[in-house]
Design a protein around this motif. Structure first.
Motif, short mmCIF file in Angstrom:
data_model
loop_
_atom_site.label_atom_id
_atom_site.label_comp_id
_atom_site.label_asym_id
_atom_site.label_seq_id
_atom_site.Cartn_x
_atom_site.Cartn_y
_atom_site.Cartn_z
N ILE A 260 1.40 -0.85 0.00
CA ILE A 260 -0.35 0.04 -0.15
C ILE A 260 0.83 1.43 0.47
O ILE A 260 0.92 2.30 -0.82
CB ILE A 260 -0.90 0.08 0.75
CG1 ILE A 260 -2.02 -1.21 0.92
CG2 ILE A 260 -1.56 1.75 0.89
CD1 ILE A 260 -2.76 -0.99 2.24
N GLY A 261 1.68 0.86 0.90
CA GLY A 261 3.36 2.36 0.72
C GLY A 261 3.22 2.60 -0.36
O GLY A 261 3.43 4.01 -0.92
N PHE A 262 3.88 1.56 -1.01
CA PHE A 262 4.73 1.38 -2.41
C PHE A 262 3.82 2.83 -3.30
O PHE A 262 3.75 3.08 -4.22
CB PHE A 262 5.21 0.57 -3.02
CG PHE A 262 6.01 0.00 -3.88
CD1 PHE A 262 7.78 1.05 -4.06
CD2 PHE A 262 5.75 0.28 -5.34
CE1 PHE A 262 8.15 0.90 -5.14
CE2 PHE A 262 6.10 0.47 -6.24
CZ PHE A 262 7.35 0.65 -6.13
N ALA A 263 2.34 1.93 -3.66
CA ALA A 263 1.86 2.62 -4.27
C ALA A 263 1.12 3.65 -4.18
O ALA A 263 1.45 4.29 -5.36
CB ALA A 263 0.40 1.64 -4.77
N ILE A 264 0.87 3.81 -2.91
CA ILE A 264 0.29 5.33 -2.51
C ILE A 264 1.48 6.48 -2.91
O ILE A 264 1.47 7.37 -3.79
CB ILE A 264 -0.08 5.89 -1.16
CG1 ILE A 264 -1.42 4.66 -1.17
CG2 ILE A 264 -0.08 6.68 -0.43
CD1 ILE A 264 -1.78 4.60 0.44
N GLY A 265 3.54 5.89 -2.86
CA GLY A 265 4.30 6.80 -2.82
C GLY A 265 4.39 7.06 -4.30
O GLY A 265 4.46 8.62 -4.39
N LEU A 266 4.25 5.56 -4.78
CA LEU A 266 3.91 6.83 -6.42
C LEU A 266 3.24 6.96 -6.63
O LEU A 266 3.63 8.32 -7.98
CB LEU A 266 4.55 5.33 -6.92
CG LEU A 266 4.49 4.83 -8.30
CD1 LEU A 266 6.00 5.51 -8.76
CD2 LEU A 266 4.48 4.11 -9.43
#
Length: 248
Positions: A139-145
């Motif tokens: 979730i963190g990676f997707a939101i960060g990108l």
């Protein structure tokens, strides 16, 4: 600032304070609101992304400060999202979408932000559930990108996820989102700089205006604050902006 007439600048400044106030009151930096406002006032796309990230840095840090001093911050819940989102936001900051793609993707994200303000994604608190670390990293990676690409902090997406999964209550999600937005915005700006781009001078003129709203919002929101009417108006403005972006 030569982008607006003096009359429009007063109107824009007032709206900016209201947006910063409302978003800061719930632990957010306000990027989706700023982008919607800049869309309404026909700001060039080249100014929108860096301006939103810059304002996010200030407003989210102010909001986080107020929630942190009220002991709502849970570090163990924050770290998994941050570990994945920071490098992703950095990579996203490098990405320069063409104007058409940027407007369409941003418009879709703004629809989500507007619906949140209307209360559609304001999930009720659940009984506390232990965090799933691998899922949190994804979730963190997707939101960060997405944050780095568009110039948002990602809190508008993270908060309802935390509530829906039962990983945090409303105040805790606000505190976590505040710091999450700050680190993503910083990483996105860093990627923006290293990609050979600079923040327009006009962006810095907006900072003190947003800070006023941010301080007031963080102070009232970290205690007990709710203003459904203003949130409905802001949601309507953001929805109008999203339609303008998707269907120019």
């Amino acid at each position: 600032m030569n982008l607006l007439s003096s009359e429009n600048m007063v109107l824009f400044g007032f709206a900016l304070i209201v947006i910063a106030f409302l978003y800061s009151s719930v632990g957010h930096g306000g990027a989706s609101g700023y982008l919607a406002l800049m869309t309404i006032f026909a700001f060039p796309v080249v100014i929108m992304k860096p301006s939103a990230l810059l304002l996010n840095l200030f407003v989210s840090s102010i909001s986080f400060f107020f929630y942190y001093r009220m002991n709502y911050f849970r570090p163990k819940l924050f770290y998994p999202f941050a570990i994945a989102s920071i490098p992703a936001a950095f990579l996203g900051g490098f990405v320069t979408l063409d104007n058409a793609a940027y407007k369409i993707i941003l418009g879709i994200v703004l629809v989500f932000a507007a619906l949140r303000l209307f209360g559609i994604f304001n999930f009720k608190e659940k009984e506390a559930v232990p965090i799933n670390i691998p899922f949190a990293l994804i979730i963190g990676f997707a939101i960060g990108l997405l944050s780095g690409m568009l110039g948002i902090g990602g809190g508008i997406i993270l908060s309802p996820i935390l509530l829906f999964l039962g990983w945090a209550n409303i105040k805790e999600s606000a505190a976590i989102s505040g710091l999450f937005i700050f680190v993503n915005s910083f990483a996105g700006l860093l990627g923006f700089f290293l990609g050979g781009k600079t923040i327009p001078a006009e962006s810095f003129y907006l900072v003190p205006i947003a800070v006023i709203g941010g301080v007031l919002g963080g102070f009232y929101g970290s205690g007990y604050f709710s203003n459904k009417t203003l949130k409905f108006v802001l949601g309507t403005v953001i929805l109008m902006a999203s339609v303008k972006l998707i269907f120019p």
